[in-house]
Structures are given as C-alpha cells and as structure tokens.
Design a protein around this motif. Structure first.
Motif, PDB file in Angstrom:
ATOM      1  N   GLY A 352       0.898  -0.506   0.109  1.00  0.00           N
ATOM      2  CA  GLY A 352      -0.456  -0.525  -0.077  1.00  0.00           C
ATOM      3  C   GLY A 352       0.377   0.900   0.173  1.00  0.00           C
ATOM      4  N   VAL A 353       0.238   2.813  -0.131  1.00  0.00           N
ATOM      5  CA  VAL A 353       1.171   3.088  -0.535  1.00  0.00           C
ATOM      6  C   VAL A 353       0.915   3.978   0.726  1.00  0.00           C
ATOM      7  CG1 VAL A 353       0.837   5.965  -1.540  1.00  0.00           C
ATOM      8  CG2 VAL A 353       0.389   4.468  -2.976  1.00  0.00           C
ATOM      9  N   SER A 354       2.049   4.873   1.516  1.00  0.00           N
ATOM     10  CA  SER A 354       1.854   5.519   2.889  1.00  0.00           C
ATOM     11  C   SER A 354       1.816   6.620   2.830  1.00  0.00           C
ATOM     12  CB  SER A 354       3.716   5.220   3.104  1.00  0.00           C
ATOM     13  OG  SER A 354       4.077   6.012   4.374  1.00  0.00           O
ATOM     14  N   ASN A 355       0.539   6.599   4.109  1.00  0.00           N
ATOM     15  CA  ASN A 355       0.525   7.736   4.216  1.00  0.00           C
ATOM     16  C   ASN A 355       0.848   9.045   4.748  1.00  0.00           C
ATOM     17  OD1 ASN A 355      -2.184   7.154   3.039  1.00  0.00           O
ATOM     18  ND2 ASN A 355      -3.690   6.015   4.804  1.00  0.00           N
ATOM     19  N   GLU A 356       1.706   8.792   5.755  1.00  0.00           N
ATOM     20  CA  GLU A 356       2.717   9.065   5.999  1.00  0.00           C
ATOM     21  C   GLU A 356       3.403   9.987   5.457  1.00  0.00           C
ATOM     22  OE1 GLU A 356       3.169   5.761  10.126  1.00  0.00           O
ATOM     23  OE2 GLU A 356       4.733   7.565   8.767  1.00  0.00           O
ATOM     24  N   ILE A 357       3.550   9.849   4.043  1.00  0.00           N
ATOM     25  CA  ILE A 357       4.340  10.669   2.856  1.00  0.00           C
ATOM     26  C   ILE A 357       3.681  11.858   2.814  1.00  0.00           C
ATOM     27  CG2 ILE A 357       5.770  10.406   0.903  1.00  0.00           C
ATOM     28  CD1 ILE A 357       6.385   8.102   1.744  1.00  0.00           C
ATOM     29  N   LYS A 358       3.518  12.897   2.618  1.00  0.00           N
ATOM     30  CA  LYS A 358       3.412  14.163   2.566  1.00  0.00           C
ATOM     31  C   LYS A 358       3.190  14.241   0.516  1.00  0.00           C
ATOM     32  CE  LYS A 358       2.354  15.014   6.389  1.00  0.00           C
ATOM     33  NZ  LYS A 358       0.966  14.583   7.019  1.00  0.00           N
ATOM     34  N   MET A 359       2.443  15.055  -0.175  1.00  0.00           N
ATOM     35  CA  MET A 359       2.726  15.668  -1.463  1.00  0.00           C
ATOM     36  C   MET A 359       4.114  15.997  -1.732  1.00  0.00           C
ATOM     37  SD  MET A 359       1.348  15.329  -3.796  1.00  0.00           S
ATOM     38  CE  MET A 359      -0.223  14.087  -3.581  1.00  0.00           C
ATOM     39  N   GLN A 360       3.989  17.388  -0.780  1.00  0.00           N
ATOM     40  CA  GLN A 360       5.127  18.095  -0.916  1.00  0.00           C
ATOM     41  C   GLN A 360       6.559  16.737  -1.056  1.00  0.00           C
ATOM     42  OE1 GLN A 360       6.066  20.836   1.633  1.00  0.00           O
ATOM     43  NE2 GLN A 360       8.111  21.408   0.766  1.00  0.00           N
ATOM     44  N   GLU A 361       6.492  16.575  -0.432  1.00  0.00           N
ATOM     45  CA  GLU A 361       7.943  14.448  -0.262  1.00  0.00           C
ATOM     46  C   GLU A 361       7.647  14.263  -1.539  1.00  0.00           C
ATOM     47  OE1 GLU A 361       7.289  14.367   3.872  1.00  0.00           O
ATOM     48  OE2 GLU A 361       8.517  12.633   3.539  1.00  0.00           O
ATOM     49  N   TRP A 362       6.756  13.849  -2.381  1.00  0.00           N
ATOM     50  CA  TRP A 362       6.352  13.149  -3.263  1.00  0.00           C
ATOM     51  C   TRP A 362       6.917  13.686  -4.723  1.00  0.00           C
ATOM     52  CZ3 TRP A 362       5.708   8.091  -3.583  1.00  0.00           C
ATOM     53  CH2 TRP A 362       5.351   7.851  -2.714  1.00  0.00           C
ATOM     54  N   GLU A 363       6.251  15.052  -4.848  1.00  0.00           N
ATOM     55  CA  GLU A 363       6.879  15.633  -5.737  1.00  0.00           C
ATOM     56  C   GLU A 363       8.204  16.285  -5.666  1.00  0.00           C
ATOM     57  OE1 GLU A 363       2.556  18.981  -5.925  1.00  0.00           O
ATOM     58  OE2 GLU A 363       4.868  19.547  -5.424  1.00  0.00           O
ATOM     59  N   GLU A 364       8.808  16.141  -4.616  1.00  0.00           N
ATOM     60  CA  GLU A 364      10.781  16.351  -4.514  1.00  0.00           C
ATOM     61  C   GLU A 364      11.417  15.284  -5.292  1.00  0.00           C
ATOM     62  OE1 GLU A 364      11.528  17.742  -0.692  1.00  0.00           O
ATOM     63  OE2 GLU A 364      10.788  19.948  -1.127  1.00  0.00           O
ATOM     64  N   TYR A 365      10.759  13.888  -4.769  1.00  0.00           N
ATOM     65  CA  TYR A 365      11.678  12.864  -4.421  1.00  0.00           C
ATOM     66  C   TYR A 365      11.357  12.396  -6.248  1.00  0.00           C
ATOM     67  CZ  TYR A 365      11.734   7.810  -5.477  1.00  0.00           C
ATOM     68  OH  TYR A 365      12.333   6.144  -5.923  1.00  0.00           O
ATOM     69  N   PHE A 366       9.716  12.808  -7.504  1.00  0.00           N
ATOM     70  CA  PHE A 366      10.184  12.218  -8.596  1.00  0.00           C
ATOM     71  C   PHE A 366      10.974  13.792  -9.062  1.00  0.00           C
ATOM     72  CE2 PHE A 366       7.298   8.588  -8.730  1.00  0.00           C
ATOM     73  CZ  PHE A 366       6.730   8.430  -7.629  1.00  0.00           C
ATOM     74  N   MET A 367      10.647  14.669  -8.594  1.00  0.00           N
ATOM     75  CA  MET A 367      11.584  15.150  -9.707  1.00  0.00           C
ATOM     76  C   MET A 367      13.103  15.365  -9.886  1.00  0.00           C
ATOM     77  SD  MET A 367       9.591  19.379  -9.015  1.00  0.00           S
ATOM     78  CE  MET A 367       9.874  19.081  -7.002  1.00  0.00           C
ATOM     79  N   LYS A 368      13.555  15.099  -8.354  1.00  0.00           N
ATOM     80  CA  LYS A 368      14.683  14.640  -8.511  1.00  0.00           C
ATOM     81  C   LYS A 368      15.376  13.242  -8.895  1.00  0.00           C
ATOM     82  CE  LYS A 368      18.372  13.770  -5.653  1.00  0.00           C
ATOM     83  NZ  LYS A 368      18.684  13.464  -3.148  1.00  0.00           N
ATOM     84  N   ALA A 369      14.122  11.939  -9.121  1.00  0.00           N
ATOM     85  CA  ALA A 369      14.325  11.027  -9.540  1.00  0.00           C
ATOM     86  C   ALA A 369      14.297  11.064 -11.389  1.00  0.00           C
ATOM     87  CB  ALA A 369      13.172   9.534  -9.276  1.00  0.00           C
ATOM     88  N   LEU A 370      13.080  12.029 -11.746  1.00  0.00           N
ATOM     89  CA  LEU A 370      12.712  12.245 -13.306  1.00  0.00           C
ATOM     90  C   LEU A 370      13.367  13.455 -13.413  1.00  0.00           C
ATOM     91  CD1 LEU A 370       9.545  11.211 -13.233  1.00  0.00           C
ATOM     92  CD2 LEU A 370      10.769   9.930 -13.840  1.00  0.00           C
ATOM     93  N   GLU A 371      14.569  14.201 -13.273  1.00  0.00           N
ATOM     94  CA  GLU A 371      15.254  14.996 -13.207  1.00  0.00           C
ATOM     95  C   GLU A 371      13.857  16.453 -14.356  1.00  0.00           C
ATOM     96  OE1 GLU A 371      18.374  13.443 -16.478  1.00  0.00           O
ATOM     97  OE2 GLU A 371      19.792  12.524 -15.012  1.00  0.00           O
ATOM     98  N   GLY A 372      12.868  16.057 -13.396  1.00  0.00           N
ATOM     99  CA  GLY A 372      11.970  17.737 -13.958  1.00  0.00           C
ATOM    100  C   GLY A 372      12.261  18.152 -12.813  1.00  0.00           C
ATOM    101  N   VAL A 373      11.549  19.139 -13.177  1.00  0.00           N
ATOM    102  CA  VAL A 373      10.419  20.097 -12.390  1.00  0.00           C
ATOM    103  C   VAL A 373       9.087  20.881 -12.603  1.00  0.00           C
ATOM    104  CG1 VAL A 373      12.290  21.555 -11.570  1.00  0.00           C
ATOM    105  CG2 VAL A 373      10.910  22.255 -13.455  1.00  0.00           C
ATOM    106  N   LYS A 374       8.287  21.087 -11.982  1.00  0.00           N
ATOM    107  CA  LYS A 374       6.881  22.026 -12.432  1.00  0.00           C
ATOM    108  C   LYS A 374       6.665  22.205 -13.672  1.00  0.00           C
ATOM    109  CE  LYS A 374       5.147  21.628  -7.459  1.00  0.00           C
ATOM    110  NZ  LYS A 374       4.370  23.219  -6.504  1.00  0.00           N
ATOM    111  N   GLU A 375       7.306  23.425 -13.788  1.00  0.00           N
ATOM    112  CA  GLU A 375       7.384  23.643 -14.829  1.00  0.00           C
ATOM    113  C   GLU A 375       8.506  24.707 -15.384  1.00  0.00           C
ATOM    114  OE1 GLU A 375       4.241  27.084 -14.348  1.00  0.00           O
ATOM    115  OE2 GLU A 375       1.972  25.097 -13.921  1.00  0.00           O
TER     116      GLU A 375
END
Length: 442
Positions: A352-375
């Motif tokens: 299952g997906v952990s509810n303890e991880i905040k949305m901001q942490e998800w965004e920072e993790y995937f931006m770093k992993a996928l070498e991207g930013v929001k806009e």
C-alpha cells in the motif's frame, strides 16, 4: 496456506519429550462452496465438514487412525451415530487391511445384512485391524468404495514403502449417498508413501478456476524461467534489414516472438514454492509415468525407486539453491523498508501507499528521480549534458542507449506496440546494438 479456502487444522502431537510429532490433519473447503458451521467438536484423529454440493447436504468425515486401533473406530461410531442420516462420506487412513471384504450395503428388496456387489482388491490380506473395520462397516450397513466404483475397478494399492504394498486408505459411505458418488480413484502422486484418494460427488461440472483459465488472456512471462527463454530466442535471431523502417519492424517482430507467454491469473496451489520450475515439473511427470508403469507391473521396483530418488534429490537441490539466494539477499538488507519488501514478496501481497508521506515529499522525490521540475523547458546546457561523449554529427551513442534502458522500470504495462520494458532490459547486447544502429540512421 493458499487463499480461497477455509482451512481447518488438527495439530500433530508428540507423545514423548523426544522424537517427532505424529498425527495431525488439515482439511480445506473452497470458500465458494457453502459450508454449515456446526457446533460439533473435533475428536482426536477425526475431522468433520458439512457442505452443500448440487443443493444437497454432505457430511464429510476425515479419519486418521494411526495404529488401526479399535478405540479410534469406537470414537468414529460415537461421532457418527448422533446424525447418521443423510449423505455421508468417510475417507482417510485407517491402517487396516480388509482384503475383499466390506462391500456390505443393504439394498431395497434384499434381506437385512445381505451382501452387495463383491468388492475387488489387489490386497487380499485381512489383519486384526481389518476385521474390526469390517465389523464396524457391516454393523452400520455402510460400504467400502475401494474396488467397487468407477475408476477403481481393480482395487488399487493405496500405500507403498520399501517395496511393500497394501490397501489401508479407504473411502466409506452409507446407502443414501452410494448412488450419488460418480467415481472413486486412487491417484499416482509420489510425494508421499500414501497415494491420494479422489472421489467425485454429484454431477460433473467445470471448476470455476479452470473455466477462468480457459477464458483468460495470455500475458508475457518475465519470471527467471521466462527471461532465460527470451534470451535464448533472441540469440537465435539474425538481423537482415538495414533501413530504418524495415530494421525497426524486424526488431519489433523478433522481440515479440521471443517472449514466452503464459495465462493470466493462474492460482498458486497447495504446496506452491518459489523454487519450483520447468525442470521440476518434467521430472515429476517422469516419476509419475514410472509409478504408473510399476503399478501395471511393466517396470521393476528398483528402477522406479531410482526415478523417485532422482526427483527428490532434484527438489532438495533446487530448495538449497533458493535458500542460498535468499540468504544472500538478507545479508544485503540494511533498512526496515528493505526487510518488509523482502517479506511481502514472499507473501505476494500488494504494498500500500504510505499515508505518512506528504505530497510535497512525493513531488520532490519524483522531480529528482525524473530530473524534472513543475514548469520549465529543458535548456540547451542541460540537453548538452545528456549527450554522453558524442558530437552532434555522430548521432545517438551506444552508451546513451544503455543509460536509457537502465532507467526503465519493471512491471509497467506495454505500449501500443505490445512490448514491455523487460524486453529491452533483458535483451542484452544484441538488442542494444540493433537499437543503436536504428537510432543512428534516424
């Protein structure tokens, strides 16, 4: 134990402080089969289940009489006498040899205690425990199914050890249920000294999982066995077309043909283990064939024993190899998350997906992993940084192809071409080289 069943267990007992525990019974009823939850308590060596099959109630009693004792038969009588009417089926290991007796069943128009159809059996011996069992059967007007029903016309052996054979496992029923039993067969599995007893009740029907299996779609197999099959097929391919379109179509078709397919949704049966593979399946079939030949006296006992020993040694070898692999993985575990990932893999449950991880942490993790930013768009400098060791006129390099393949994720759905990421990840140098040639020509 496998899901989809209601399991009931009677644990084995150790009579002395030393030595192994003996006895014990496990029975399972599929959750799709209606079962009456009775208040009867299990007696030692006896388990009861009451189910509904084809809108009829069946009382099924499993027996394990370890020493063929009279006390166990007395306990069985006491359990059954309370509710003997209705469809009843008794099956199990009685450790009693009854020869060709026990075929008694009172029919309409026959005198009380009259004999029914004579029972056939390959074991003509009657021992002391057998006489007690025959007495119990005849007192109640029951009948032994071995050697009487379709599927066991000759009364096959049910137990074999060290060259000795006997019939000590039985199916027993009452008059009311006798005609509703379609067949009685002795199986030929070699995992135990006792052969399995298979009894068919009611009308013939296709089990739900078999029906689903027939209708299920085929999916790609990327297990260890499937990867070996894929790599072997890839190595046999000879690339012929040199143009971009023809080369890509050839690569796409070759990859699709090389993949091993399997049916979706196959359930794991009782006794499923991770190390079981094609080699084990083929060896087991070989042993079962040898067992059938030995049963028909077309093969000697020593030859059969050699086949069975080879099968057991192969299983022990595979199990030891799997244990070494798991021990190596366990040594590399450094965090609690890695430990739970290893445990859940064995459980085959979705994480299952952990509810303890905040949305901001998800965004920072995937931006770093996928070498991207929001806009923002990718700048020229960054684009240059992704061109690994090449000049513009050289096209895409082999190193870049490998880097992109390494970034692919496993277990993702295939695109419109029907090829999953695993095909590129497991294709090796041959597939990587072909991709490089195609990209250089684009």
């Amino acid at each position: 134990m496998p899901e989809g069943w209601r399991w009931k267990c009677q644990p084995a007992r150790r009579e002395k402080k030393k030595g192994r525990a003996m006895g014990g019974t496990i029975t399972g009823v599929r959750k799709k089969i209606e079962e009456r939850n009775g208040s009867e308590e299990d007696v030692e060596g006896i388990q009861q289940r009451e189910v509904t099959i084809d809108k009829e109630r069946w009382r099924i009693i499993t027996v394990y009489n370890r020493e063929g004792s009279k006390d166990a038969l007395d306990r069985l009588r006491k359990v059954i006498v309370e509710r003997e009417k209705g469809n009843m089926l008794i099956a199990g290991d009685f450790n009693a040899r009854t020869g060709r007796e026990g075929g008694c069943c009172v029919k309409s128009g026959e005198e009380e205690g009259g004999k029914g159809k004579e029972r056939r059996s390959r074991d003509g011996v009657i021992n002391k425990q057998g006489y007690e069992l025959i007495k119990a059967v005849e007192e109640r007007g029951w009948m032994i199914l071995n050697g009487r029903k379709r599927g066991d016309e000759e009364g096959e052996w049910t137990y074999e050890k060290a060259g000795g054979r006997s019939v000590i496992d039985y199916g027993i029923t009452n008059l009311e249920a006798e005609e509703k039993i379609r067949s009685f067969k002795i199986g030929c599995r070699r995992e135990s000294d006792h052969y399995p007893i298979m009894i068919e009740l009611g009308k013939e029907y296709i089990r739900e999982e078999r029906k689903q299996k027939r209708e299920a779609e085929m999916i790609q197999d990327w297990s260890n066995e499937g990867v070996e099959y894929f790599r072997s097929n890839i190595e046999k391919i000879e690339w012929e077309k040199e143009d971009v379109k023809g080369g890509w179509e050839e690569l796409e078709e070759g990859v699709k043909r090389a993949v091993k397919m399997k049916r979706r949704g196959g359930r794991k049966g009782v006794g499923w283990v991770l190390w079981w593979d094609k080699e084990c399946r083929e060896k087991k079939k070989e042993v079962n064939r040898a067992g059938r030949k030995y049963r028909r006296r077309k093969m000697g006992y020593n030859e059969f024993v050699v086949k069975r020993r080879e099968y057991r040694e192969l299983c022990e070898k595979k199990e030891a190899e799997q244990r070494r692999l798991e021990e190596g993985e366990i040594k590399k575990i450094t965090t609690e998350a890695q430990a739970w990932k290893f445990i859940n893999r064995g459980r085959k449950k979705r994480e299952g997906v952990s509810n303890e991880i905040k949305m901001q942490e998800w965004e920072e993790y995937f931006m770093k992993a996928l070498e991207g930013v929001k806009e923002r768009s990718v700048g020229e400098g960054e684009e240059e940084g992704r061109r690994v060791g090449r000049k513009d006129e050289e096209g895409i390099s082999r190193e870049e192809v490998n880097i992109e393949i390494e970034r692919l994720k496993k277990g993702k759905a295939a695109g419109i071409d029907g090829i999953r990421n695993e095909a590129w990840m497991k294709g090796g140098d041959k597939v990587g080289k072909k991709l490089e040639e195609i990209y250089r020509k684009i």
